[in-house]
Structures are given as structure tokens and as C-alpha cells.
Write an enzyme that holds these catalytic residues in place. Sequence first.
Site, PDB file in Angstrom:
ATOM      1  N   ASP A   1     -10.881  17.754 -16.371  1.00 51.27           N
ATOM      2  CA  ASP A   1      -9.723  18.326 -15.705  1.00 51.27           C
ATOM      3  C   ASP A   1      -8.490  18.031 -16.550  1.00 51.27           C
ATOM      4  O   ASP A   1      -8.366  16.933 -17.085  1.00 51.27           O
ATOM      5  CB  ASP A   1      -9.562  17.631 -14.338  1.00 51.27           C
TER       6      ASP A   1
ATOM      7  N   ASP B   1      -5.530  22.336 -14.208  1.00 46.95           N
ATOM      8  CA  ASP B   1      -4.994  22.209 -12.862  1.00 46.95           C
ATOM      9  C   ASP B   1      -3.665  22.954 -12.661  1.00 46.95           C
ATOM     10  O   ASP B   1      -2.789  22.905 -13.525  1.00 46.95           O
ATOM     11  CB  ASP B   1      -4.768  20.702 -12.624  1.00 46.95           C
TER      12      ASP B   1
ATOM     13  N   GLU C   1      -6.812  26.919 -12.943  1.00 46.46           N
ATOM     14  CA  GLU C   1      -6.660  27.010 -11.488  1.00 46.46           C
ATOM     15  C   GLU C   1      -5.365  27.769 -11.224  1.00 46.46           C
ATOM     16  O   GLU C   1      -4.278  27.269 -11.528  1.00 46.46           O
ATOM     17  CB  GLU C   1      -6.597  25.623 -10.847  1.00 46.46           C
TER      18      GLU C   1
ATOM     19  N   HIS D   1     -13.223  20.455  -4.254  1.00 46.14           N
ATOM     20  CA  HIS D   1     -12.737  19.208  -3.650  1.00 46.14           C
ATOM     21  C   HIS D   1     -11.498  19.388  -2.785  1.00 46.14           C
ATOM     22  O   HIS D   1     -11.000  18.422  -2.228  1.00 46.14           O
ATOM     23  CB  HIS D   1     -12.440  18.203  -4.771  1.00 46.14           C
ATOM     24  N   ASP D   2     -10.986  20.598  -2.704  1.00 46.05           N
ATOM     25  CA  ASP D   2      -9.775  20.848  -1.915  1.00 46.05           C
ATOM     26  C   ASP D   2     -10.046  21.620  -0.628  1.00 46.05           C
ATOM     27  O   ASP D   2      -9.107  22.013   0.061  1.00 46.05           O
ATOM     28  CB  ASP D   2      -8.761  21.669  -2.736  1.00 46.05           C
TER      29      ASP D   2
HETATM   30  C1  GLC Z   1      -4.890  21.041  -7.672  1.00 47.10           C
HETATM   31  C2  GLC Z   1      -6.018  20.084  -7.385  1.00 47.10           C
HETATM   32  C3  GLC Z   1      -5.679  19.258  -6.180  1.00 47.10           C
HETATM   33  C4  GLC Z   1      -4.403  18.487  -6.477  1.00 47.10           C
HETATM   34  C5  GLC Z   1      -3.275  19.417  -6.936  1.00 47.10           C
HETATM   35  C6  GLC Z   1      -2.154  18.645  -7.563  1.00 47.10           C
HETATM   36  O1  GLC Z   1      -4.723  21.989  -6.687  1.00 47.10           O
HETATM   37  O2  GLC Z   1      -7.225  20.785  -7.230  1.00 47.10           O
HETATM   38  O3  GLC Z   1      -6.705  18.397  -5.799  1.00 47.10           O
HETATM   39  O4  GLC Z   1      -3.996  17.797  -5.329  1.00 47.10           O
HETATM   40  O5  GLC Z   1      -3.694  20.335  -7.916  1.00 47.10           O
HETATM   41  O6  GLC Z   1      -2.510  18.161  -8.832  1.00 47.10           O
END
Ligand code: GLC
Length: 543
Positions: free
Chosen positions: A98, A194, A249, A319-320
Site C-alpha cells: 500500500d 491509497d 484507490e 478492509h473498509d
Molecule cells: C483509504 C483506506 C482507508 C483509510 C483512508 C485514509 O480509504 O482504504 O482504510 O482509512 O484511505 O488513509
Amino acid sequence: MKETWWKEAVVYQIYPRSFNDSNDDGIGDLNGITEKLDYLDELGVTIIWVCPMYKSPNIDNGYDVSDYQEIMEEMGTMADFDRLLEELHKRGMRLIIDLVLNHTSDQHPWFLESKSSKDNPKRDWYVWRDHQTNWESIFGGPAWTFDPKTQQYYLHIYTKNQVDLNWENKEMRESIYEMIRWWIAKGVDGFRVDAINHLKKDYSDMPNPQNLPYVPAWEKFTEVEGLQDMLTELRDQVFKDSDIVTIGEANSVKSHNMEKWISEHDGKFNMIFHLEAHKPVDTNNVENDLDVEDLKEVLNRWQQATHGIAWNSLYIENHDRPRTVSIWGNDQKYWYESATALGCMYFFMQGTPFIYQGQEIGMTNAPFDDIDMYHDIETKNIYRYKCKQGVPHDEVMHVIKKISRDHARTPMQWNNQDFAGFSKATPWLGVNPNYQWLNVEAQKNDPNSIWSFYKKMIHLRHNWKVLVYGTTELTDSGCPYVYAYIREDQYTKMLIASNLSEKTCEWNSPYDAELFLSNYEKRAKGILQPYETCVYFLKKEIY
Ligand code: GLC
Ligand code: CA
């Protein structure tokens, strides 16, 4: 489409804190992952993506990095990391890590310097202002925090401990590029990048007719004009010349503007997570059950838009998000059927499938009633802000029980021993009590388990190129709640049909065609039973 290793891959996402604890301190770690590589190999996955394992105060479980080139103490050492990478490569598997580039921890030495004085050389590496805008942060509360020492505000679109980097600053960008090159030189095979749609900001106030203290301000920091130039530089400076895979993402991208993100000729990434299909399980959308027609519209639109020009990721969990079998399926009466039907629905589309840890055994949401059983910062903030707004306690808990990110973060259920075999010590987050019967050991040797079903799906994908490079077309079963599509190339034609409801669907099934996969032992001609799923060969020429 050009053939590449990552198009033919199956990715397994690991949330390292919750995967496997090798030294029994209650926290998953890198050696814990290495111990399970044979398990993953046996399942058939070819890439693993490990969520942040960098040095971090863990306000957001590693998504608040305080050193990009060190391993978090609880996760092990850099030597452990190197061994994990080596053991993966030995097995012909690959590693994606990541990259958190929008922000660092407020404990990162860069930020400590930046906040030390207004004329510090790193002052401009973060965003400092005399006046704050009226933005709300993504996790609730204001997006700016006042620093009494230097009498200015700093920006954080997530928590106040996740400080936004200033991507307008060239020196800062160069340091980030150096860091990424260092990981590539180490031999990692790719990155999940991310929150990458937020790098560029538009520093103006939101309209505020209701006179709120802070206003949700998504459009001020999401896909802002000029973002693509930043991403182009990132690609050209660090990603372009190595054989790595990148997945951004970017939960704002629409199918009609995806080309600049992921097309083969001009994409900044190889794939993205657009999350559009996850709207029905969004934090703000708790009561929304799965609308299959809506899901079909979204996923099919993406399939058609990308075909022949771009690639993308396929996933139903991460994971979210809460567990899909609990939110979109039925984790009681149709636990096995709905977990496998949802799996089969997305797994054979065009794209690279991702499996989130525990999904392969149908892990469910946790029945945690008390707010103290939750750990996630976003969940805690929802609780705090909703209670403060006067929302009744039971109502707040109802929301959290449905959508908390912790549902995906409870320890991986390996067996029916203490703490599900995850650790010998009390884990950092409670184990879901259903580990007694819902665990890897109970499923691995059972040919009719969710695990065995996933294993078969993975092998089917590895063995049939039509499932990677063929065309995809929706086909109408006559029942709106059935998701059915056809993959086809010049030799092969497959039909994948999944009933995503508890209703029976009467349809003219190709019952006499060769069946490859099904989740019902007793099948019936002309109908799809509740959550029944099947994969047929409609044409199969040997080549
Ligand atoms: C992304 C991650 C998440 C995190 C956020 C801030 O959305 O998947 O888990 O809290 O970024 O880094
Ligand atoms: Ca540990």
C-alpha cells in the site's frame, strides 16, 4: 488486449494486523503472513496485497505513516519483510504494498519539522493557512486544526493525525518519488495507491446556506482540476519504466471518464478501485439492501466501457466495508449459498479479481453490541458525532452494527481453538464468536465448503483464458434479481448465472450443457433456486 501477468492474476488482500500473529502478542505481523504462504498458494492466489506495515502510531491502523522506509514495530523488522518477499517470489507469487501518499502521520519527522516554525524549510511540505475553509473532514469534524505555536491551521481531510501533504511542493514530491523508487529497487511487484484522487485541492469555501460549523466538501478535494497532471508526473517519474502493477484507490471515478485513469494508452494506473458498486453499502446508506438491477447496471457499464481499451479490478470486499455475505447475502439461512453466489457473480468478469482475507470462508459481520468492542477511528467518530447531534444511542449502534469497518477487521478464523487460532494471546480486536464452526480448518477438507468453491473458481480462472481476455455480455434470465453474463472468445463460451435473492427464478437454463461449477448439489431443470449459482460451458473447442 496486451497479455500481462497481472491481468491473469488472482489477488488476495491482507490486513496484516488481523491475519496471523506469529509471536503471540495479539497483533498480526509479517512473519505471520510468511507462515501462511503455503495456505495462499494452495488456494491458488498469485499476488498478495498487504495493507500498510510501515512505522505508524496506528491512529488509523497504519494509514498514518510516520516513516515510509521502516516497518512498524508490531509487524516485525525490515529483515522480516525481505524474507516475506523472498518466500513469495520463491513460490512464483508476487507482492503489492500500500502507498499512502495523500497524507502522513502528524508524527512523521517531516511534519514535526514543518510545524516547528513558519520558516522551516519543510513548512511548505504540508498545507498551512492563516484562515481555514469551512470543510468537514471525511471522518467527521473540521478538516483543519489550529497549531497554537505557529498560529496557523493545517489541513487534514481524514483525522487530525493524518496530515495532508502539499503536492504543489516539488521538493516534497521528489522525496516521495525517491521513496517509491527505493521500494521498487527492493523488488516489490506493485502498489495499491491509497486515496489518490485527493492529492489536488481547491481551497475555497463550500456554500453554507444552513450555516453549519463545517460542510461536507468532497468536491473541494476530489478529482480537482489539475490532478491528472500530478498523476502523470507520478507515473512518468516512478511507475512507467518498471514491470510493476499499480491500482489506484479512486472512489469518485465514473465509467465515462475512466480513460485518463486506466486506459492502456494514457492511464495513470493499471487499475483503480472506483467503488461505485459499493454505494448500496455506503456509510450514509445503511438501510439499503442489495439492488441487483442497480448492481448490474453499474458493473456492466464498467465492463462495456473498459473492454478493449482498459483494465480494471474486480472485488466485493475490502478492509473498509462490512462483510458482503452479511450485507448483500444472508449470513444465516443461506450463508453458504449466498457467499458462493456473490463470489461467482463478480469473479469471472473482465478484470483482475481481488479476494479480501476471510472472504474465502464466508466470514460475517461481528455481533458486537457495545461501542467499546469497536476499535476503528471512523466508527468511533461516527459514534461521537452522531451522539453529539442527539441521535438516540440505539439508533447509532444500529448503524455501527451494520456498517463498521471493524466487521472486516476481526481476526482471521483459522480453527476452532482459542482466539480462532489467530494468536495465543487476546487479540487487539475481538474474534467473531462464530469461529467455533466458521473457520479455515473446518472448510479446507470439505469439498462442499465456501473455501473449496473459491479454490475451484480460482483454478477455473487460471485455466481458461476466455475468462481473462474474452468479451463480456449480460444476458437476460427473465428474473431481475439474477445476475447472468457470458464470456466468449473464438473457442469458448461460458455462461455464469447467479441468483442473488431468496426467490426462485424460473428460466430456460441450458440444463443439458456441460456444467463446470455449481453451489447446489440437487439442481432442478428450468429453475434457479435461492442463491443458486452456476457456470456452464456453452461452447468448448480444444485449442
Ligand atoms: C483509504 C483506506 C482507508 C483509510 C483512508 C485514509 O480509504 O482504504 O482504510 O482509512 O484511505 O488513509
Ligand atoms: Ca504479533
